[in-house]
Design a protein around this motif. Structure first.
Motif, PDB file in Angstrom:
ATOM      1  N   SER A   1       0.783  -1.110  -0.075  1.00 36.25           N
ATOM      2  CA  SER A   1      -0.123  -0.046   0.112  1.00 36.25           C
ATOM      3  C   SER A   1       0.893   1.214   0.026  1.00 36.25           C
TER       4      SER A   1
ATOM      5  N   TYR B   1      -7.120   6.597   2.012  1.00 43.60           N
ATOM      6  CA  TYR B   1      -6.250   5.698   2.838  1.00 43.60           C
ATOM      7  C   TYR B   1      -6.719   5.045   3.991  1.00 43.60           C
TER       8      TYR B   1
ATOM      9  N   TYR C   1      -0.515   8.685  -1.641  1.00 42.10           N
ATOM     10  CA  TYR C   1      -1.850   8.252  -1.823  1.00 42.10           C
ATOM     11  C   TYR C   1      -2.862   9.237  -2.311  1.00 42.10           C
TER      12      TYR C   1
ATOM     13  N   LYS D   1      -7.857   1.068   4.568  1.00 39.59           N
ATOM     14  CA  LYS D   1      -7.332   0.215   5.823  1.00 39.59           C
ATOM     15  C   LYS D   1      -8.696  -0.180   6.701  1.00 39.59           C
TER      16      LYS D   1
ATOM     17  N   GLY E   1      -6.105  -1.791  -0.712  1.00 39.62           N
ATOM     18  CA  GLY E   1      -6.619  -1.991   0.330  1.00 39.62           C
ATOM     19  C   GLY E   1      -7.988  -2.873   0.182  1.00 39.62           C
TER      20      GLY E   1
ATOM     21  N   THR F   1      -4.762   3.228  -4.187  1.00 37.13           N
ATOM     22  CA  THR F   1      -4.685   2.844  -2.785  1.00 37.13           C
ATOM     23  C   THR F   1      -6.081   2.371  -2.434  1.00 37.13           C
TER      24      THR F   1
END
Length: 326
Positions: A76, A146, A83, A150, A94, A90
């Motif tokens: 990542s 981002y 990002y 996550k 993920g 990105t």
């Protein structure tokens, strides 16, 4: 010989994990599409029989022949500069990347550890941040690509764990620093180091009162390794709880480098977190882990690393071609 797949292996953290697993006697398959990674970080491993590199994007189907014991998903972009330049990539790494690797873990009956970060907490309203805190995140802000990547990574990992009985681990990484960081990737430590070594004024965004907690790479790798080997399946914070303001940290760098630069202030980027400090109670209790390297000791090591770079490397700006990564 046990076999481990490490994605994002040519990056800062991924390359150090490759070193650790080679040292522990594993056969390491290193995978990276080299959008933000650099082969120089792992080229010292190429002559080894127990190491192989695959140039591949994990957002596409991932196939590994034969047995596989462990997967560490660290692919990542990790810096705001990256990002924000490649937001779609990105999000894809993920989501699609994690989906592909969870499917591989299911197929191989392998244990998988995914790299989440403190960004799941957003700009936190709770301080310090424990794993029970759900966060304060803007899904539509510039950093959302981002943060939400996550958060989705954690959600789908737990879904595969609960629904498919996949053996999963989730690490929430707080600010980490060490050798092999890119000088101009926008993260605090290399940014300040690069400016100081080039004789430039240090740039602080906002008034410098925002806080960060910096963990040295050796401590971070040790925490990740212990979590992988543990039986704990919920997320665990791995970071250094010693908090400092950005202004104080800039002053530390100026003192360390013996330069006379000034600190200049620029507007704080949108959604930039004002506080960042991990509650590591779980890591202490479950893993018997806590940081061993003080910030003063770690920063001195990193300074020596950056100081050893050539003048050309110190002056080099990031000119990565992201044009194909729509």
């Amino acid at each position: 010989m046990k076999k481990v797949l490490i994605t994002g292996a040519a990056g800062f953290l991924g390359s150090h994990l490759c070193d650790r697993f080679i040292k522990e006697g594993y056969y390491v398959i290193a995978m990276d599409n080299l959008i933000t990674g650099d082969l120089k970080n792992i080229e010292h491993l190429f002559p080894l029989e127990q190491f192989e590199f695959q140039h591949h994007d994990v957002s596409k189907f991932v196939h590994i022949p034969g047995k596989l014991d462990y997967i560490l998903h660290f692919a990542s972009p990790a810096s705001p500069i990256d990002y924000l330049k490649i937001p779609i990539e990105t999000l894809k790494v993920g989501s699609l990347g994690t989906l592909n690797l969870l499917g591989l873990a299911k197929e191989k009956n392998a244990r998988i550890l995914v790299a989440s970060t403190s960004e799941v907490y957003g700009d936190p309203l709770v301080h310090p941040q424990s794993e029970e805190y759900y966060g304060n995140v803007s899904p539509i802000g510039p950093r959302g690509v981002y943060d939400e990547a996550k958060r989705f990574m954690e959600s789908i990992t737990m879904a595969y764990h609960r629904f498919h009985n996949v053996d999963t681990r989730i690490v929430r990484i707080f600010n980490t620093y060490g050798s092999r960081m890119r000088l101009n990737d926008g993260r605090v430590v290399p940014a300040f180091m690069g400016q100081a070594l080039r004789g430039e004024d240090l740039t602080v965004f906002g008034d410098g009162s925002q806080t960060r907690s910096f963990c040295y790479i050796d401590d971070q790798v040790e925490g990740i390794y212990r979590l992988l080997k543990s039986d704990y399946t919920d997320p665990v914070n791995i970071g250094n709880p010693h908090e400092t303001t950005i202004k104080e940290f800039a002053e530390e760098i100026i003192k360390l480098t013996g330069t006379d630069q000034k600190i200049i202030y620029k507007p704080l980027p949108k959604d930039d977190p004002l506080q960042r400090q991990p509650d590591i109670s779980k890591a202490k209790e479950i893993l018997g882990w806590q940081p061993q390297v003080s910030r003063a000791e770690g920063i001195k090591k990193v300074y020596e690393y950056f100081k050893s770079l050539s003048p050309e490397e110190l002056q080099k700006k990031e000119h990565r071609d992201f044009s194909a990564n729509k």
